[in-house]
Design an enzyme around this catalytic site. Structure first.
Site, PDB file in Angstrom:
ATOM      1  N   ASN A   1      15.836   8.137 -20.686  1.00  0.00           N
ATOM      2  CA  ASN A   1      17.020   7.287 -20.469  1.00  0.00           C
ATOM      3  C   ASN A   1      16.903   6.093 -21.414  1.00  0.00           C
ATOM      4  O   ASN A   1      16.108   5.187 -21.167  1.00  0.00           O
ATOM      5  CB  ASN A   1      17.061   6.826 -19.009  1.00  0.00           C
ATOM      6  CG  ASN A   1      18.161   5.796 -18.771  1.00  0.00           C
ATOM      7  OD1 ASN A   1      19.070   5.651 -19.578  1.00  0.00           O
ATOM      8  ND2 ASN A   1      18.074   5.077 -17.661  1.00  0.00           N
TER       9      ASN A   1
ATOM     10  N   GLU B   1      20.359   0.711 -11.821  1.00  0.00           N
ATOM     11  CA  GLU B   1      21.042  -0.378 -12.536  1.00  0.00           C
ATOM     12  C   GLU B   1      22.558  -0.284 -12.339  1.00  0.00           C
ATOM     13  O   GLU B   1      23.242  -1.305 -12.280  1.00  0.00           O
ATOM     14  CB  GLU B   1      20.653  -0.347 -14.030  1.00  0.00           C
ATOM     15  CG  GLU B   1      19.223  -0.837 -14.215  1.00  0.00           C
ATOM     16  CD  GLU B   1      18.480  -0.271 -15.405  1.00  0.00           C
ATOM     17  OE1 GLU B   1      19.113   0.273 -16.334  1.00  0.00           O
ATOM     18  OE2 GLU B   1      17.233  -0.357 -15.402  1.00  0.00           O
TER      19      GLU B   1
ATOM     20  N   GLU C   1      13.568   7.282  -7.984  1.00  0.00           N
ATOM     21  CA  GLU C   1      13.131   6.150  -8.795  1.00  0.00           C
ATOM     22  C   GLU C   1      13.048   4.900  -7.918  1.00  0.00           C
ATOM     23  O   GLU C   1      14.085   4.232  -7.699  1.00  0.00           O
ATOM     24  CB  GLU C   1      14.126   5.882  -9.920  1.00  0.00           C
ATOM     25  CG  GLU C   1      14.308   7.030 -10.875  1.00  0.00           C
ATOM     26  CD  GLU C   1      14.868   6.528 -12.204  1.00  0.00           C
ATOM     27  OE1 GLU C   1      14.167   6.661 -13.196  1.00  0.00           O
ATOM     28  OE2 GLU C   1      15.965   5.973 -12.223  1.00  0.00           O
TER      29      GLU C   1
ATOM     30  N   GLY D   1      11.027  -0.259 -14.993  1.00  0.00           N
ATOM     31  CA  GLY D   1      10.910  -1.285 -16.035  1.00  0.00           C
ATOM     32  C   GLY D   1       9.956  -2.406 -15.688  1.00  0.00           C
ATOM     33  O   GLY D   1       9.960  -3.451 -16.342  1.00  0.00           O
TER      34      GLY D   1
ATOM     35  N   HIS E   1      22.205   5.628 -11.179  1.00  0.00           N
ATOM     36  CA  HIS E   1      20.973   4.931 -11.585  1.00  0.00           C
ATOM     37  C   HIS E   1      20.936   3.574 -10.873  1.00  0.00           C
ATOM     38  O   HIS E   1      21.984   2.947 -10.661  1.00  0.00           O
ATOM     39  CB  HIS E   1      20.968   4.745 -13.105  1.00  0.00           C
ATOM     40  CG  HIS E   1      19.664   4.219 -13.618  1.00  0.00           C
ATOM     41  ND1 HIS E   1      19.338   2.885 -13.546  1.00  0.00           N
ATOM     42  CD2 HIS E   1      18.596   4.842 -14.155  1.00  0.00           C
ATOM     43  CE1 HIS E   1      18.123   2.709 -14.053  1.00  0.00           C
ATOM     44  NE2 HIS E   1      17.644   3.885 -14.430  1.00  0.00           N
TER      45      HIS E   1
ATOM     46  N   LYS F   1      19.050   3.822 -21.987  1.00  0.00           N
ATOM     47  CA  LYS F   1      19.810   2.644 -21.544  1.00  0.00           C
ATOM     48  C   LYS F   1      20.622   2.080 -22.725  1.00  0.00           C
ATOM     49  O   LYS F   1      21.107   2.855 -23.535  1.00  0.00           O
ATOM     50  CB  LYS F   1      18.868   1.586 -20.956  1.00  0.00           C
ATOM     51  CG  LYS F   1      17.901   2.197 -19.942  1.00  0.00           C
ATOM     52  CD  LYS F   1      17.205   1.174 -19.115  1.00  0.00           C
ATOM     53  CE  LYS F   1      16.142   1.864 -18.272  1.00  0.00           C
ATOM     54  NZ  LYS F   1      15.624   1.016 -17.229  1.00  0.00           N
TER      55      LYS F   1
ATOM     56  N   SER G   1       8.417   3.445 -14.613  1.00  0.00           N
ATOM     57  CA  SER G   1       7.249   3.124 -15.445  1.00  0.00           C
ATOM     58  C   SER G   1       6.357   4.333 -15.724  1.00  0.00           C
ATOM     59  O   SER G   1       5.130   4.213 -15.760  1.00  0.00           O
ATOM     60  CB  SER G   1       6.453   1.967 -14.824  1.00  0.00           C
ATOM     61  OG  SER G   1       7.280   0.823 -14.725  1.00  0.00           O
TER      62      SER G   1
HETATM   63  C1  PEP Z   1      14.709   4.357 -15.835  1.00  0.00           C
HETATM   64  O1  PEP Z   1      15.416   3.714 -16.587  1.00  0.00           O
HETATM   65  O2  PEP Z   1      15.233   5.251 -15.138  1.00  0.00           O
HETATM   66  C2  PEP Z   1      13.290   4.078 -15.789  1.00  0.00           C
HETATM   67  C3  PEP Z   1      12.558   4.739 -14.936  1.00  0.00           C
HETATM   68  O3  PEP Z   1      12.815   3.113 -16.641  1.00  0.00           O
HETATM   69  P1  PEP Z   1      11.246   2.819 -16.974  1.00  0.00           P
HETATM   70  O4  PEP Z   1      10.612   4.157 -17.296  1.00  0.00           O
HETATM   71  O5  PEP Z   1      11.274   1.907 -18.159  1.00  0.00           O
HETATM   72  O6  PEP Z   1      10.637   2.221 -15.753  1.00  0.00           O
END
Ligand code: PEP
Length: 246
Positions: free
Chosen positions: A9, A94, A164, A170, A92, A11, A209
């Site tokens: 992803n 976000e 997630e 992040g 997601h 973003k 992460s």
């Molecule tokens: C994500 O954007 O879905 C995500 C898991 O980001 P990160 O791997 O940077 O934590």
């Protein structure tokens, strides 16, 4: 056995030259159409020029639940499918926290995506406060249940679920493989209850992460069938390493 996937992803990141560089340096082995990238929507067509040589499939980070019409700024599922997108992320964290997306929006978007031949990657996860209040399973299972209201499946590859934990996205804090598996196992049970014919085979990804250093341990868990990865998917070397582990 559910299929394993590695989904990057991106973003709101990557320039045109980053994209060219990424695909020219990607080294993928044993690609079985299970390595996917979701760039900014404006870059889907550019990625589709480069990705076929690597076998990577391209998708969107969001979509509208409407067909077409006066919805300024929205992205129609049919248009995504027409240009060659394969899938779309939905819900997601976000999108939920910054743009107010509700479980009902997620459900409507998932239905529209499926009806246009896109695979919805439905994202769920609890906040740190919810985890600290022992609400993780309640929150996550109700997000999954609400996302799937009135969705009938004809096969196990029509949807993907990504767990997630919001506190792990992040932040550099990954759920331990045991913490992730505890939630994945309960999502699996729910999917089997909802879809007795397909629930055992639907892919369940972990996100938060994920990086080359922790992916193997996560993938060793029974119900973790791959990763949804933000930061570590931006560089060709680390995305290649993640795919190798997958
Ligand atoms: C994500 O954007 O879905 C995500 C898991 O980001 P990160 O791997 O940077 O934590």
């Amino acid at each position: 056995m559910p299929k394993n996937y590695m989904i990057g992803n991106w973003k709101m990141n990557q320039s045109l030259s980053d994209i060219q560089n990424f695909f020219s340096q990607l080294k993928l082995e044993n690609n079985q159409n299970n390595f996917w990238i979701t760039p900014q929507s404006v870059h889907i067509s550019e990625c589709l020029k480069h990705a076929p040589a690597t076998g990577v499939l391209i998708g969107a980070q969001n979509c509208s639940h409407e067909d077409f019409g006066a919805f300024t700024g929205e992205i129609a599922c049919r248009s995504l499918a027409e240009i060659g997108a394969h899938f779309t992320l939905i819900g997601h964290s976000e999108r939920r926290s910054l743009y107010g997306e509700t479980d009902q929006d997620v459900n409507q978007k998932a239905k529209k995506a499926i009806s246009e031949g896109l695979i919805p990657v439905i994202c769920v996860g609890e906040t740190l406060a919810q985890r600290d209040n022992s609400q993780t399973l309640d929150v996550v299972l109700s997000q999954v249940k609400n996302a799937l209201v009135n969705i009938q499946l004809h096969n196990e590859s029509e949807i993907i679920i990504a767990y997630e934990p919001v506190w792990a996205i992040g932040t550099g804090k990954t759920a331990t493989p045991q913490q992730a598996e505890e939630v994945h196992a309960q999502i699996r049970n729910l999917l089997i209850e909802l879809y007795p014919d397909h629930g055992a085979e639907i892919s369940l990804l972990y996100g938060g992460s994920v990086k080359p250093a922790n992916i193997k341990e996560l993938l060793s868990m029974q119900n973790i069938n791959g990763g949804l990865v933000g930061g570590a998917s931006l560089k060709p070397e680390s995305f290649s390493d993640l795919c190798k582990a997958c």
